[in-house]
Motif scaffolding. Structure first.
Motif, PDB file in Angstrom:
ATOM      1  N   GLU A  30      47.418 -16.692  51.356  1.00 44.13           N
ATOM      2  CA  GLU A  30      46.853 -15.511  51.117  1.00 44.13           C
ATOM      3  C   GLU A  30      45.240 -15.810  50.697  1.00 44.13           C
ATOM      4  O   GLU A  30      45.038 -16.562  50.081  1.00 44.13           O
ATOM      5  CB  GLU A  30      47.289 -14.867  49.788  1.00 44.13           C
ATOM      6  CG  GLU A  30      46.685 -13.541  49.370  1.00 44.13           C
ATOM      7  CD  GLU A  30      47.413 -12.823  48.136  1.00 44.13           C
ATOM      8  OE1 GLU A  30      46.855 -11.635  48.011  1.00 44.13           O
ATOM      9  OE2 GLU A  30      48.194 -13.276  47.553  1.00 44.13           O
ATOM     10  N   MET A  31      44.339 -15.207  51.155  1.00 43.99           N
ATOM     11  CA  MET A  31      43.032 -15.379  50.848  1.00 43.99           C
ATOM     12  C   MET A  31      42.708 -15.040  49.586  1.00 43.99           C
ATOM     13  O   MET A  31      43.187 -13.707  49.196  1.00 43.99           O
ATOM     14  CB  MET A  31      42.193 -14.439  51.979  1.00 43.99           C
ATOM     15  CG  MET A  31      40.612 -14.471  51.952  1.00 43.99           C
ATOM     16  SD  MET A  31      39.924 -13.562  53.117  1.00 43.99           S
ATOM     17  CE  MET A  31      38.245 -14.300  53.207  1.00 43.99           C
ATOM     18  N   PRO A  32      42.014 -15.719  48.731  1.00 44.99           N
ATOM     19  CA  PRO A  32      41.563 -15.283  47.541  1.00 44.99           C
ATOM     20  C   PRO A  32      40.883 -13.941  47.225  1.00 44.99           C
ATOM     21  O   PRO A  32      39.979 -13.577  47.877  1.00 44.99           O
ATOM     22  CB  PRO A  32      40.785 -16.473  46.813  1.00 44.99           C
ATOM     23  CG  PRO A  32      41.199 -17.584  47.615  1.00 44.99           C
ATOM     24  CD  PRO A  32      41.410 -17.162  49.242  1.00 44.99           C
ATOM     25  N   GLU A  33      41.051 -13.148  46.265  1.00 41.73           N
ATOM     26  CA  GLU A  33      40.602 -11.921  46.041  1.00 41.73           C
ATOM     27  C   GLU A  33      38.952 -11.785  46.050  1.00 41.73           C
ATOM     28  O   GLU A  33      38.336 -10.916  46.774  1.00 41.73           O
ATOM     29  CB  GLU A  33      40.930 -11.125  44.850  1.00 41.73           C
ATOM     30  CG  GLU A  33      40.567  -9.711  44.729  1.00 41.73           C
ATOM     31  CD  GLU A  33      40.923  -9.108  43.334  1.00 41.73           C
ATOM     32  OE1 GLU A  33      40.439  -8.124  42.935  1.00 41.73           O
ATOM     33  OE2 GLU A  33      42.070  -9.527  42.908  1.00 41.73           O
ATOM     34  N   ARG A  34      38.429 -12.944  45.467  1.00 48.88           N
ATOM     35  CA  ARG A  34      36.962 -12.801  45.308  1.00 48.88           C
ATOM     36  C   ARG A  34      36.417 -13.114  47.035  1.00 48.88           C
ATOM     37  O   ARG A  34      35.415 -12.732  47.370  1.00 48.88           O
ATOM     38  CB  ARG A  34      36.451 -14.116  44.510  1.00 48.88           C
ATOM     39  CG  ARG A  34      36.768 -15.382  44.956  1.00 48.88           C
ATOM     40  CD  ARG A  34      36.562 -16.727  43.955  1.00 48.88           C
ATOM     41  NE  ARG A  34      36.695 -17.820  44.390  1.00 48.88           N
ATOM     42  CZ  ARG A  34      37.765 -18.520  44.452  1.00 48.88           C
ATOM     43  NH1 ARG A  34      38.739 -17.750  43.824  1.00 48.88           N
ATOM     44  NH2 ARG A  34      38.082 -19.670  44.926  1.00 48.88           N
ATOM     45  N   ASP A  35      36.950 -13.866  47.661  1.00 54.53           N
ATOM     46  CA  ASP A  35      36.716 -14.270  49.156  1.00 54.53           C
ATOM     47  C   ASP A  35      37.015 -13.152  50.051  1.00 54.53           C
ATOM     48  O   ASP A  35      36.289 -12.874  50.826  1.00 54.53           O
ATOM     49  CB  ASP A  35      37.465 -15.315  49.749  1.00 54.53           C
ATOM     50  CG  ASP A  35      37.205 -16.701  49.155  1.00 54.53           C
ATOM     51  OD1 ASP A  35      36.255 -16.936  48.205  1.00 54.53           O
ATOM     52  OD2 ASP A  35      37.940 -17.745  49.027  1.00 54.53           O
ATOM     53  N   VAL A  36      37.922 -12.321  49.616  1.00 53.50           N
ATOM     54  CA  VAL A  36      38.069 -10.975  50.428  1.00 53.50           C
ATOM     55  C   VAL A  36      37.018 -10.232  50.301  1.00 53.50           C
ATOM     56  O   VAL A  36      36.273  -9.643  51.264  1.00 53.50           O
ATOM     57  CB  VAL A  36      39.315 -10.296  50.087  1.00 53.50           C
ATOM     58  CG1 VAL A  36      39.544  -9.018  50.730  1.00 53.50           C
ATOM     59  CG2 VAL A  36      40.719 -11.106  50.282  1.00 53.50           C
ATOM     60  N   GLN A  37      36.404 -10.094  49.101  1.00 54.15           N
ATOM     61  CA  GLN A  37      35.293  -9.136  48.748  1.00 54.15           C
ATOM     62  C   GLN A  37      33.951  -9.780  49.377  1.00 54.15           C
ATOM     63  O   GLN A  37      33.314  -9.171  49.874  1.00 54.15           O
ATOM     64  CB  GLN A  37      35.406  -8.992  47.009  1.00 54.15           C
ATOM     65  CG  GLN A  37      33.930  -8.114  46.919  1.00 54.15           C
ATOM     66  CD  GLN A  37      34.121  -6.619  47.137  1.00 54.15           C
ATOM     67  OE1 GLN A  37      35.277  -6.172  47.487  1.00 54.15           O
ATOM     68  NE2 GLN A  37      32.999  -6.069  47.687  1.00 54.15           N
ATOM     69  N   ALA A  38      33.710 -11.071  49.210  1.00 52.94           N
ATOM     70  CA  ALA A  38      32.656 -11.804  49.665  1.00 52.94           C
ATOM     71  C   ALA A  38      32.621 -11.541  51.217  1.00 52.94           C
ATOM     72  O   ALA A  38      31.572 -11.329  51.958  1.00 52.94           O
ATOM     73  CB  ALA A  38      32.630 -13.233  49.174  1.00 52.94           C
ATOM     74  N   VAL A  39      33.587 -11.806  51.988  1.00 54.85           N
ATOM     75  CA  VAL A  39      33.600 -11.695  53.551  1.00 54.85           C
ATOM     76  C   VAL A  39      33.850 -10.462  54.234  1.00 54.85           C
ATOM     77  O   VAL A  39      32.989 -10.053  55.074  1.00 54.85           O
ATOM     78  CB  VAL A  39      35.040 -12.614  53.838  1.00 54.85           C
ATOM     79  CG1 VAL A  39      35.183 -12.454  55.529  1.00 54.85           C
ATOM     80  CG2 VAL A  39      34.777 -13.973  53.436  1.00 54.85           C
ATOM     81  N   PHE A  40      34.425  -9.510  53.429  1.00 56.18           N
ATOM     82  CA  PHE A  40      34.808  -8.287  54.182  1.00 56.18           C
ATOM     83  C   PHE A  40      33.900  -7.059  53.311  1.00 56.18           C
ATOM     84  O   PHE A  40      33.949  -5.864  53.967  1.00 56.18           O
ATOM     85  CB  PHE A  40      36.254  -7.894  54.099  1.00 56.18           C
ATOM     86  CG  PHE A  40      36.947  -8.860  55.067  1.00 56.18           C
ATOM     87  CD1 PHE A  40      37.223  -8.536  56.362  1.00 56.18           C
ATOM     88  CD2 PHE A  40      37.633  -9.888  54.359  1.00 56.18           C
ATOM     89  CE1 PHE A  40      37.863  -9.544  57.108  1.00 56.18           C
ATOM     90  CE2 PHE A  40      38.539 -10.777  55.391  1.00 56.18           C
ATOM     91  CZ  PHE A  40      38.628 -10.537  56.807  1.00 56.18           C
ATOM     92  N   GLY A  41      33.737  -7.040  52.192  1.00 50.00           N
ATOM     93  CA  GLY A  41      33.288  -5.976  51.349  1.00 50.00           C
ATOM     94  C   GLY A  41      34.078  -4.769  51.395  1.00 50.00           C
ATOM     95  O   GLY A  41      35.161  -5.044  50.945  1.00 50.00           O
TER      96      GLY A  41
END
Length: 198
Positions: A30-41
């Motif tokens: 699972e991708m960390p939530e902060r990375d999801v936001q940073a990569v995908f917006g």
């Protein structure tokens, strides 16, 4: 909240707890939530192998997201359609006449100008204004003069809005990237102050 997983070389976006738990039970990463936001917006729902690449790292995966680009011609057509809608709206606001009548304004103006230049012209040469005068029971000369006066008073604003439409079209023709097309603010162009047009 959308959660992103990688399982069996496939990137998967999940919007519910049941699917997320099932993937975790299968040892999906699972991708960390902060990375999801940073990569995908706000585009996490588009996470898939078509738009993402990923490489294995010591702590998981490095994910890169490349969102799909809208076709530039499609974007131009959308902007041009918006410009045509605003042009029609602005021209319709110039007069309170019904659309059927305003659609014949150019013909009326041409016939009125011809008639006023030669009041002896055959009525078959000016059928529209002849019919309007007969139907409205008004003098043909008075009608022709009123048509020309109205045309002259509407001409500057009509020209202004036609010019703005042309400017939008020219800007879109010059645009070479989706960003340049998006930068053409059609509504702002049509709402500009009327400089020198009054």
């Amino acid at each position: 909240m959308i959660r992103i997983f990688i399982y069996k070389n496939k990137i998967i976006n999940v919007d519910n707890t049941v699917d997320a738990e099932n993937l975790l039970k299968k040892d999906a990463w699972e991708m960390p939530e902060r990375d999801v936001q940073a990569v995908f917006g706000d585009k996490a729902s588009m996470a898939c192998n078509q738009y993402c690449t990923f490489t294995k790292t010591e702590t998981g995966y490095d994910v890169t997201f490349t969102p799909p680009q809208k076709d530039i011609e499609q974007l131009k057509q959308q902007k041009l359609h918006e410009a045509e809608r605003l042009l029609s709206q602005k021209l319709n606001m110039l007069s309170a006449y019904p659309q059927a009548e305003s659609a014949s304004f150019e013909v009326q103006e041409r016939e009125a100008t011809v008639y006023l230049a030669n009041t002896e012209i055959a009525k078959t040469e000016i059928p529209v204004i002849t019919g309007i005068a007969a139907g409205a029971q008004v003098d043909l000369t008075d009608l022709a003069q009123k048509i020309v006066e109205n045309a002259n008073s509407f001409a500057p604003l009509r020209g202004l809005y036609l010019g703005r439409h042309k400017r939008v079209r020219d800007l879109l023709n010059k645009a070479e990237t989706p960003e340049e097309v998006e930068a053409v603010d059609v509504e702002a162009i049509f709402e500009e102050e009327m400089q020198g047009a009054q």
